[in-house]
Scaffold this motif. Structure first.
Motif, PDB file in Angstrom:
ATOM      1  N   TYR A 183      -1.721  11.113  -8.134  1.00  0.00           N
ATOM      2  CA  TYR A 183      -0.572  10.745  -7.308  1.00  0.00           C
ATOM      3  C   TYR A 183       0.610  11.650  -7.645  1.00  0.00           C
ATOM      4  O   TYR A 183       0.852  11.962  -8.817  1.00  0.00           O
ATOM      5  CB  TYR A 183      -0.165   9.296  -7.551  1.00  0.00           C
ATOM      6  CG  TYR A 183      -1.120   8.278  -6.980  1.00  0.00           C
ATOM      7  CD1 TYR A 183      -0.936   7.763  -5.702  1.00  0.00           C
ATOM      8  CD2 TYR A 183      -2.214   7.839  -7.713  1.00  0.00           C
ATOM      9  CE1 TYR A 183      -1.814   6.830  -5.174  1.00  0.00           C
ATOM     10  CE2 TYR A 183      -3.106   6.913  -7.199  1.00  0.00           C
ATOM     11  CZ  TYR A 183      -2.896   6.418  -5.930  1.00  0.00           C
ATOM     12  OH  TYR A 183      -3.769   5.493  -5.412  1.00  0.00           O
TER      13      TYR A 183
ATOM     14  N   GLN B  75       4.893  10.221  -4.125  1.00  0.00           N
ATOM     15  CA  GLN B  75       4.053   9.089  -3.716  1.00  0.00           C
ATOM     16  C   GLN B  75       4.329   7.864  -4.577  1.00  0.00           C
ATOM     17  O   GLN B  75       4.427   6.748  -4.071  1.00  0.00           O
ATOM     18  CB  GLN B  75       2.569   9.472  -3.804  1.00  0.00           C
ATOM     19  CG  GLN B  75       2.115  10.440  -2.748  1.00  0.00           C
ATOM     20  CD  GLN B  75       0.703  10.938  -3.011  1.00  0.00           C
ATOM     21  OE1 GLN B  75       0.327  11.255  -4.140  1.00  0.00           O
ATOM     22  NE2 GLN B  75      -0.084  10.994  -1.941  1.00  0.00           N
TER      23      GLN B  75
ATOM     24  N   LYS C  84       5.965   4.377  -3.137  1.00  0.00           N
ATOM     25  CA  LYS C  84       5.262   3.095  -3.291  1.00  0.00           C
ATOM     26  C   LYS C  84       6.172   2.097  -4.004  1.00  0.00           C
ATOM     27  O   LYS C  84       6.285   0.935  -3.598  1.00  0.00           O
ATOM     28  CB  LYS C  84       3.959   3.305  -4.068  1.00  0.00           C
ATOM     29  CG  LYS C  84       3.157   2.048  -4.278  1.00  0.00           C
ATOM     30  CD  LYS C  84       2.560   1.543  -2.993  1.00  0.00           C
ATOM     31  CE  LYS C  84       1.603   0.411  -3.260  1.00  0.00           C
ATOM     32  NZ  LYS C  84       0.965  -0.078  -2.061  1.00  0.00           N
TER      33      LYS C  84
END
Length: 194
Positions: A142, A146, A150
């Motif tokens: 990741y 990202q 999130k």
């Protein structure tokens, strides 16, 4: 682990509930292993419900429905209920009522499996667990962007409790047998037997 523990509570004629089925991945092993049993899968996300319906074509024993847990479960007399990363998305003031509803509608000797993101017992430990979790995500490919996106998308939506408070709620609604079967950083899983 959810399947390995949960399968011990399923017998012929058992009904199984997944309280936040998402795309159906958590319940899939049960559906495959117990072809004669009925499954009641609930969620509030229409895209997730559509994905779940696509996963399970046998509508005669797998029922996928839109249901807000705050309104209670529309089924009763089940032997196993799953709540996998679900309650953490419901407002705290509803959680005890939701758990009471599960307990009241669960058959005697039945089990409730709860997996939740949890808070550490202190800010210092919680921060350490969160750091290690994000490092693990980075190690698994990741990007920082990202991970940040999130985290931002979950702010104010995901409201975790401490592990001990989750256990307190399970006991408070009537479960006599409660034990943690999994803990990794800020994620815990419990089995509660009626």
């Amino acid at each position: 682990l959810v399947f390995k523990i949960g399968k011990n509570f399923i017998k012929e004629g058992s009904e199984i509930v997944d309280m936040g089925c998402s795309n159906g991945l958590s319940i899939e092993a049960f559906v495959k292993a117990f072809p004669q049993n009925c499954f009641h899968l609930f969620d509030v996300s229409v895209p997730m419900l559509d994905a779940c319906k696509d996963r399970f074509s046998d509508r005669s024993r797998v029922f996928v429905r839109n249901n807000d847990l705050r309104n209670g479960l529309p089924v009763r007399n089940f032997d196993l209920a799953l709540s996998i990363l679900t309650l953490q998305f419901t407002p705290i003031e509803y959680r005890q009522n939701i758990l009471q509803d599960v307990y009241d509608k669960l058959n005697e000797g039945g089990a409730f499996i709860l997996v939740e993101k949890v808070l550490g017992n202190s800010a210092r430990i919680d921060n350490l667990f969160v750091k290690e979790y994000y490092d693990m995500k980075k190690d698994n490919g990741y990007t920082q962007e990202q991970i940040a996106n999130k985290r931002k998308s979950l702010e104010g939506v995901l409201v975790p409790l401490t592990a001990s408070f989750n256990e307190h709620l399970l006991h408070q609604v009537g479960f006599k047998y409660v034990d943690c079967f999994f803990r990794c950083l800020n994620f815990s899983g419990w089995i509660a037997i009626k």
